[in-house]
Design an enzyme around this catalytic site. Structure first.
Site, mmCIF file in Angstrom:
data_model
loop_
_atom_site.group_PDB
_atom_site.id
_atom_site.type_symbol
_atom_site.label_atom_id
_atom_site.label_comp_id
_atom_site.label_asym_id
_atom_site.label_seq_id
_atom_site.Cartn_x
_atom_site.Cartn_y
_atom_site.Cartn_z
ATOM 1 C CE LYS A 35 -0.523 -0.061 5.008
ATOM 2 N NZ LYS A 35 -1.391 -0.124 6.159
ATOM 3 C CB THR A 42 9.163 -0.835 8.584
ATOM 4 O OG1 THR A 42 7.760 -1.053 8.685
ATOM 5 C CG2 THR A 42 9.635 0.047 9.718
ATOM 6 N N GLY A 178 12.262 5.493 26.275
ATOM 7 C CA GLY A 178 12.554 4.113 25.872
ATOM 8 C C GLY A 178 14.004 3.991 25.447
ATOM 9 C CB VAL A 235 7.261 9.248 30.714
ATOM 10 C CG1 VAL A 235 6.556 10.520 30.270
ATOM 11 C CG2 VAL A 235 8.745 9.317 30.399
ATOM 12 N N GLY A 270 8.850 0.564 21.641
ATOM 13 C CA GLY A 270 8.603 -0.720 20.993
ATOM 14 C C GLY A 270 7.645 -0.592 19.816
ATOM 15 C CG HIS A 443 48.300 -9.515 13.839
ATOM 16 N ND1 HIS A 443 47.749 -9.101 15.035
ATOM 17 C CD2 HIS A 443 49.451 -8.810 13.677
ATOM 18 C CE1 HIS A 443 48.553 -8.202 15.585
ATOM 19 N NE2 HIS A 443 49.597 -8.012 14.785
HETATM 20 P P1 FAD Z 1 7.642 -4.290 7.311
HETATM 21 O O1 FAD Z 1 8.991 -3.896 6.887
HETATM 22 O O2 FAD Z 1 6.963 -3.490 8.370
HETATM 23 O O3 FAD Z 1 6.756 -4.265 5.985
HETATM 24 C C1 FAD Z 1 5.391 -4.491 5.985
HETATM 25 C C2 FAD Z 1 4.802 -3.802 4.773
HETATM 26 O O4 FAD Z 1 3.451 -4.223 4.641
HETATM 27 C C3 FAD Z 1 4.755 -2.274 4.882
HETATM 28 O O5 FAD Z 1 5.398 -1.690 3.781
HETATM 29 C C4 FAD Z 1 3.272 -1.944 4.891
HETATM 30 O O6 FAD Z 1 2.965 -0.745 4.170
HETATM 31 C C5 FAD Z 1 2.667 -3.139 4.177
HETATM 32 N N1 FAD Z 1 1.285 -3.424 4.538
HETATM 33 C C6 FAD Z 1 0.775 -3.534 5.789
HETATM 34 N N2 FAD Z 1 -0.542 -3.861 5.726
HETATM 35 C C7 FAD Z 1 -0.843 -3.953 4.407
HETATM 36 C C8 FAD Z 1 -2.037 -4.270 3.711
HETATM 37 N N3 FAD Z 1 -3.173 -4.568 4.347
HETATM 38 N N4 FAD Z 1 -1.988 -4.272 2.359
HETATM 39 C C9 FAD Z 1 -0.838 -3.966 1.688
HETATM 40 N N5 FAD Z 1 0.319 -3.671 2.309
HETATM 41 C C10 FAD Z 1 0.309 -3.676 3.646
HETATM 42 N N6 FAD Z 1 15.815 -4.108 11.796
HETATM 43 C C11 FAD Z 1 17.054 -4.568 11.582
HETATM 44 O O7 FAD Z 1 17.237 -5.780 11.452
HETATM 45 N N7 FAD Z 1 18.131 -3.734 11.505
HETATM 46 C C12 FAD Z 1 18.003 -2.397 11.657
HETATM 47 O O8 FAD Z 1 18.991 -1.670 11.581
HETATM 48 C C13 FAD Z 1 16.702 -1.869 11.903
HETATM 49 N N8 FAD Z 1 16.533 -0.551 12.071
HETATM 50 C C14 FAD Z 1 15.262 -0.061 12.271
HETATM 51 C C15 FAD Z 1 15.113 1.296 12.485
HETATM 52 C C16 FAD Z 1 13.855 1.837 12.707
HETATM 53 C C17 FAD Z 1 13.705 3.324 12.922
HETATM 54 C C18 FAD Z 1 12.716 0.972 12.698
HETATM 55 C C19 FAD Z 1 11.331 1.535 12.891
HETATM 56 C C20 FAD Z 1 12.863 -0.391 12.510
HETATM 57 C C21 FAD Z 1 14.141 -0.918 12.305
HETATM 58 N N9 FAD Z 1 14.351 -2.292 12.147
HETATM 59 C C22 FAD Z 1 15.616 -2.772 11.955
HETATM 60 C C23 FAD Z 1 13.232 -3.245 12.164
HETATM 61 C C24 FAD Z 1 12.835 -3.635 10.724
HETATM 62 O O9 FAD Z 1 12.490 -2.477 10.010
HETATM 63 C C25 FAD Z 1 11.692 -4.627 10.743
HETATM 64 O O10 FAD Z 1 12.014 -5.729 11.553
HETATM 65 C C26 FAD Z 1 11.387 -5.132 9.334
HETATM 66 O O11 FAD Z 1 11.079 -4.063 8.467
HETATM 67 C C27 FAD Z 1 10.233 -6.128 9.366
HETATM 68 O O12 FAD Z 1 9.971 -6.569 8.071
HETATM 69 P P2 FAD Z 1 8.522 -7.080 7.653
HETATM 70 O O13 FAD Z 1 8.650 -7.459 6.204
HETATM 71 O O14 FAD Z 1 8.013 -8.071 8.608
HETATM 72 O O15 FAD Z 1 7.551 -5.801 7.782
HETATM 73 P P1 NAD Z 2 12.810 -1.805 22.021
HETATM 74 O O1 NAD Z 2 11.958 -2.906 22.485
HETATM 75 O O2 NAD Z 2 14.145 -2.073 21.467
HETATM 76 O O3 NAD Z 2 13.045 -0.762 23.199
HETATM 77 C C1 NAD Z 2 11.995 -0.183 23.903
HETATM 78 C C2 NAD Z 2 12.515 0.251 25.249
HETATM 79 O O4 NAD Z 2 11.527 1.039 25.872
HETATM 80 C C3 NAD Z 2 12.828 -0.908 26.189
HETATM 81 O O5 NAD Z 2 14.101 -0.717 26.746
HETATM 82 C C4 NAD Z 2 11.709 -0.836 27.222
HETATM 83 O O6 NAD Z 2 12.111 -1.301 28.489
HETATM 84 C C5 NAD Z 2 11.427 0.652 27.238
HETATM 85 N N1 NAD Z 2 10.092 1.032 27.669
HETATM 86 C C6 NAD Z 2 8.924 0.388 27.471
HETATM 87 N N2 NAD Z 2 7.891 1.092 27.980
HETATM 88 C C7 NAD Z 2 8.425 2.210 28.513
HETATM 89 C C8 NAD Z 2 7.880 3.337 29.188
HETATM 90 N N3 NAD Z 2 6.570 3.468 29.377
HETATM 91 N N4 NAD Z 2 8.729 4.305 29.613
HETATM 92 C C9 NAD Z 2 10.065 4.196 29.411
HETATM 93 N N5 NAD Z 2 10.635 3.139 28.785
HETATM 94 C C10 NAD Z 2 9.829 2.179 28.327
HETATM 95 O O7 NAD Z 2 11.880 -0.990 20.977
HETATM 96 P P2 NAD Z 2 12.253 0.167 19.962
HETATM 97 O O8 NAD Z 2 13.572 0.752 20.275
HETATM 98 O O9 NAD Z 2 11.056 1.039 19.901
HETATM 99 O O10 NAD Z 2 12.361 -0.624 18.613
HETATM 100 C C11 NAD Z 2 11.230 -1.341 18.083
HETATM 101 C C12 NAD Z 2 11.657 -2.540 17.292
HETATM 102 O O11 NAD Z 2 12.366 -2.144 16.128
HETATM 103 C C13 NAD Z 2 12.545 -3.443 18.094
HETATM 104 O O12 NAD Z 2 11.927 -4.686 18.207
HETATM 105 C C14 NAD Z 2 13.805 -3.577 17.318
HETATM 106 O O13 NAD Z 2 14.157 -4.910 17.173
HETATM 107 C C15 NAD Z 2 13.495 -2.954 15.963
HETATM 108 N N6 NAD Z 2 14.663 -2.130 15.591
HETATM 109 C C16 NAD Z 2 15.843 -2.776 15.359
HETATM 110 C C17 NAD Z 2 16.970 -2.025 15.076
HETATM 111 C C18 NAD Z 2 18.251 -2.734 14.845
HETATM 112 O O14 NAD Z 2 18.228 -3.938 14.648
HETATM 113 N N7 NAD Z 2 19.379 -2.054 14.846
HETATM 114 C C19 NAD Z 2 16.920 -0.649 15.054
HETATM 115 C C20 NAD Z 2 15.711 -0.041 15.328
HETATM 116 C C21 NAD Z 2 14.582 -0.801 15.594
#
Ligand code: FAD
Ligand code: NAD
Length: 464
Positions: A35, A42, A178, A235, A270, A443
């Site tokens: 969509k 993401t 968080g 918070v 989260g 090394h």
């Molecule tokens: P998504 O990537 O969420 O994709 C789902 C897709 O489905 C979306 O594009 C959405 O628009 C589409 N969709 C949903 N519902 C519908 C529908 N009904 N019809 C059509 N399309 C639909 N993970 C890492 O491993 N390394 C990282 O460095 C990392 N950094 C991150 C940083 C941030 C700021 C965030 C928010 C996340 C990060 N993550 C990272 C997590 C990672 O983005 C997700 O774990 C990953 O994108 C999950 O993949 P997915 O395919 O399950 O879903």
């Molecule tokens: P997270 O689960 O990594 O961290 C959330 C943090 O917020 C935790 O430490 C938790 O204890 C804390 N928390 C929860 N409720 C709270 C509250 N009310 N007040 C204060 N602290 C609170 O979640 P995120 O950082 O939002 O990331 C979301 C997801 O995206 C994660 O599952 C992560 O795996 C994925 N992600 C992965 C990467 C990466 O792989 N480098 C980068 C970004 C995001």
């Protein structure tokens, strides 16, 4: 009745687009519904990729600006930040990456159905007013931001990761709610670009699900970088006040409240599985109490022909986990045997230093009751880190006391995200700490610290 497709994947994130491509490679007729205006989900649009682009650029700025190059005799004069240009370069990277998936879809003859999918029944969905039928559906709809109870974002001052990747000016004071992956990565970006950053974490430690000892070391390093970290703090209220916001915080176990003024508040507590608007009930599916689609080991749901992968199912919300599940589900659909080892999924926090981990934390091993040994090695004693004048962090290897099999590896250091791949591969092959210790490492390199930590499991590192 003939179905329109063998497989329709719903969602084109790292899970969905990889599943679609693998299914097409296996000779199936495949469509992927998305969509968003661009493919990649993401991760490519508002997650992994734009955050890594800004982490890289902000690290270069911090190195130039804050004098870490001067000790090498490199003086740059006045260093200025052009944030618009930094953001434009990030957007260019994202555009190239999402465009790359469109190219791969064309190359593999995957049809992109543009629009939001909604189940009509177990064999058909509606997309953009059309009914589409398939023998198999893969739900790969990912996740969305979760909010702390009673708190929400306004997209301007109280924001989520999506807006934190798009800020047009460096905030004076950013409060991150968080202290997990997103809060520390995006907090690092804005800290390096000049913001004061306060992290409010509910649990007693930041990155509370990662190894506690290494997390404690991590927190110390971040505090040296100027982060104000308030753990065991909750918070209770965030109020907009003019151009900023006032947060009310108090000790997690209760106690005296205080207020913090911020000009930007990043909510990063989260993410939640996303099935919004999909009407899974129409397909005969129900969700688990956490809103996830329940699946078996082969990613099949309770409804034959419907499968699910990625952030919308159980397990860590990580792009590489979603990708591996995407490959596996396509292979299962094609009648092959897919494989994902959920016990060996690395995770990396891309701060500086990076914090990478695979397998069990010491707390998890302890809780299992298993006898174990630990080997540690600091980068301070690694010759390459020393030559580079960049010695923060350590490697920690946890092995089974009886069998010496490696149970977990935790790395804090500049190269941790790259180094963890070796640890994951060793664990995938069932390595012992001795196997790593007796593998010849080039090394001088950072991975020698992993070899020495493995040697330390039996008490025999050389360089410490
Ligand atoms: P998504 O990537 O969420 O994709 C789902 C897709 O489905 C979306 O594009 C959405 O628009 C589409 N969709 C949903 N519902 C519908 C529908 N009904 N019809 C059509 N399309 C639909 N993970 C890492 O491993 N390394 C990282 O460095 C990392 N950094 C991150 C940083 C941030 C700021 C965030 C928010 C996340 C990060 N993550 C990272 C997590 C990672 O983005 C997700 O774990 C990953 O994108 C999950 O993949 P997915 O395919 O399950 O879903
Ligand atoms: P997270 O689960 O990594 O961290 C959330 C943090 O917020 C935790 O430490 C938790 O204890 C804390 N928390 C929860 N409720 C709270 C509250 N009310 N007040 C204060 N602290 C609170 O979640 P995120 O950082 O939002 O990331 C979301 C997801 O995206 C994660 O599952 C992560 O795996 C994925 N992600 C992965 C990467 C990466 O792989 N480098 C980068 C970004 C995001």
């Amino acid at each position: 009745m003939m179905a329109d497709f063998d497989v329709v994947v719903i969602g084109a994130g790292p899970g969905g687009y990889v599943a679609a491509i693998r299914a097409a490679q296996l000779g199936l007729k495949v469509a992927c519904v998305e969509k968003r205006a661009t493919l990649g989900g993401t991760c490519l649009n508002v997650g992994c990729m734009p955050s890594k682009a800004l982490l890289h650029a902000s690290e270069l700025y911090a190195e130039a600006r804050h004098g870490s190059l001067e000790k090498f005799g490199i003086s740059l004069g006045e260093v200025k930040l052009d944030l618009d240009r930094m953001q434009a370069e990030k957007s260019k990277a994202v555009k190239e990456l999402t465009g790359g998936i469109e190219f791969l879809f064309r190359k593999n003859k995957v049809t992109w159905l543009k629009g939001a999918a909604r189940f009509l029944d177990a064999r058909s969905i509606e997309v953009g007013g059309e009914t589409v039928t398939a023998k198999n559906f893969v739900i790969a709809t990912g996740s969305e931001v979760a909010f702390p109870p009673g708190l929400s974002a306004d997209g301007e001052v109280i924001i989520t990761s999506t807006e934190a990747l798009e800020l047009k000016a460096v905030p004076e004071h950013m409060v991150v709610v968080g202290g997990g992956v997103i809060g520390l990565e995006l907090g690092s970006v804005w800290r390096r670009l000049g913001a004061k950053v306060t992290v409010v974490e509910y649990m007693p430690s930041i990155t509370p699900t990662m190894d506690r000892e290494v997390s404690t070391e991590f927190a110390k390093i971040l505090m040296k970088q100027g982060f104000d970290i308030r753990t065991a703090t909750k918070v209770t209220k965030i109020e907009r006040n003019g151009a900023g916001a006032t947060l009310t915080v108090e000790p997690a176990d209760g106690g005296e409240a205080e207020t913090i003024e911020a000009d930007v508040v990043l909510l990063s507590v989260g993410r939640r599985p996303n099935t919004d608007g999909l009407d899974v009930a129409a397909a005969g599916l129900s969700l688990d109490p956490k809103g996830r689609v329940p699946v078996g080991h082969d990613f099949s749901t309770s409804v034959p022909g419907i499968w699910a992968i990625g952030d919308v199912i159980e397990g860590p919300m990580l792009a590489h986990k979603a990708e591996d599940e995407g490959i596996a589900v396509a292979e299962f659909i094609a009648g092959l045997s897919g494989q994902v080892n959920h016990a060996v999924i690395p995770s990396v926090v891309y701060t500086m230093p990076e914090f990478a981990s695979v397998g069990l934390t010491e707390e998890e091993v302890k809780a299992s009751g298993k006898a174990y040994k630990v080997g540690k090695f600091p980068f301070m004693a690694n010759s390459r880190a020393k030559a580079n004048r960049d010695t923060d962090g350590l490697v920690k290897v946890i092995a089974d006391e009886a069998t010496d099999r490696v149970l977990g590896v935790h790395i804090l250091g500049r190269m941790a995200g790259t180094m963890i791949a070796q640890a994951a591969q060793a664990m995938e092959f069932g390595a012992s700490s001795e196997d790593i210790a007796y593998t010849c490492h080039a090394h001088p390199t950072h991975p020698e610290a992993l070899k020495e930590a493995a040697m330390a499991v039996t008490g025999k590192p050389i360089h410490i």
